[in-house]
Design a protein around this motif. Structure first.
Motif: not given
Length: 337
Positions: A35-42, A62-64
């Motif tokens: 979920a923190t990798i571009r393209g995998f957010e959803r 992602r900040d928490r």
């Protein structure tokens, strides 16, 4: 009451406390995952090795829920620093076996900062999640249960829940505590299910649970060994032996008063511990009872532990390594006889 798994109970505790307190953050390797990798957010986050923190990043961002580099010394040091600045960090080191690479941060920083700062500091509110236990074919370097090593150091609390309800309640209490807490999660318990209260459910640290009452022998069992002790107690009931089972729940501080009261009642003690026997929680409890409650004993205390060897990789040897109900029954019969 609804039933949920051990892993879901921990996830629920994290989610509820993060909603309640914006200072709570979760860190560790792959705690957010893809979920923190571009393209995998959803996509669903991986949520750690066993998925305990899955989907937290989608709610809290992602900040928490922070994926860290593969450097335990770095991100545990960062978690300690965050704790000194008012955050309440729950950080996952994955397997307890990996603690060696960041032991200095634990022993000389987390454990001592509250003491060193005195009245100038409000504590080091930090939870370190660590997986323990054999039986899931993880090999000798990812299957150990040396929670006794962490309990040795003053300034650190050590928790080892045995069922989903305690997993949730102890996690909530650990996050709210002002001291560093090692939260030991037995890998063999993740998929077990049990009744867990919804909403606020706190289990105080340092308070044992009498899982089953009996008149003939006290069995103190830790983490997954509680299930092993319960199987042994069920089988021995047919032989007319009443087994009282005490689950310490918290190894440090240890609720010795509950153990002592049970031994005073039964006059006999068996400690079941998956750790190796030397300098273990089992040997500590036996030593405490022998020194403090010797007059209450009707027979010599006994320990059922893993052998003093590394955890074997071969499945057959790993099964033989882990204490089972037959070994517990043999120890109970011996002290009762």
């Amino acid at each position: 009451m609804r039933k949920i798994s051990f892993s879901d109970a921990i996830n629920e505790a994290l989610r509820e406390e993060m909603r309640r307190d914006p200072r709570v953050i979760v860190t560790g390797e792959d705690v957010a995952g893809g979920a923190t990798i571009r393209g995998f957010e959803r996509r669903d986050a991986w949520g750690g090795v066993f998925g305990v923190t899955r989907e937290l990043v989608s709610e809290f961002g992602r900040d928490r829920v922070i994926d860290t580099p593969i450097s335990e010394s770095a991100y545990l040091g960062a978690a300690i620093g965050a704790a000194t600045q008012g955050y309440r960090t729950v950080t996952e080191i994955q397997f307890l076996d990996f603690i060696g690479v960041c032991l200095d941060q634990v022993v000389n920083q987390a454990a001592k900062l509250h003491y060193a700062r005195g009245s100038k500091g409000s504590g080091i509110p930090l939870v370190i999640r660590a997986m323990v236990g054999a039986g899931v074919r993880a090999g000798g370097t990812q299957s150990q249960s040396f929670y006794s090593a962490m309990a040795h150091f003053p300034g650190i609390k050590v928790v080892a829940p045995a069922n989903p309800a305690d997993a949730k309640g102890l996690m909530l209490a650990s996050i709210r505590d002002q001291d560093p807490v090692f939260f030991m999660e037995h890998k063999g318990l993740y998929e077990t299910s049990g009744e867990v209260p919804e909403g606020e459910h706190l289990v105080p640290l340092g308070r044992a649970s009498v899982v089953r009452e009996g008149e003939d022998v006290t069995v103190v069992a830790i983490a997954r060994m509680v299930q092993v002790a319960e199987r042994a107690a069920d089988l021995l009931k047919a032989e007319g032996i009443g087994v009282e089972i005490v689950d310490p729940r918290t190894i440090a501080p240890l609720d010795y008063a509950t153990i002592s009261a049970s031994v005073a009642k039964t006059g006999r003690l068996v400690v079941v511990d998956e750790d190796t026997p030397r300098c273990s929680v089992a040997s500590d409890i036996v030593g405490l009872v022998a020194s403090r409650d010797f007059d209450a004993l009707r027979s010599a205390p006994s320990m059922v532990t893993a052998p003093h060897t590394p955890v074997p990789a071969a499945p057959e040897l790993e099964d033989a390594y882990t204490p089972d109900a037959d070994q517990v029954m043999a120890a109970i019969r011996k002290v009762v006889a």
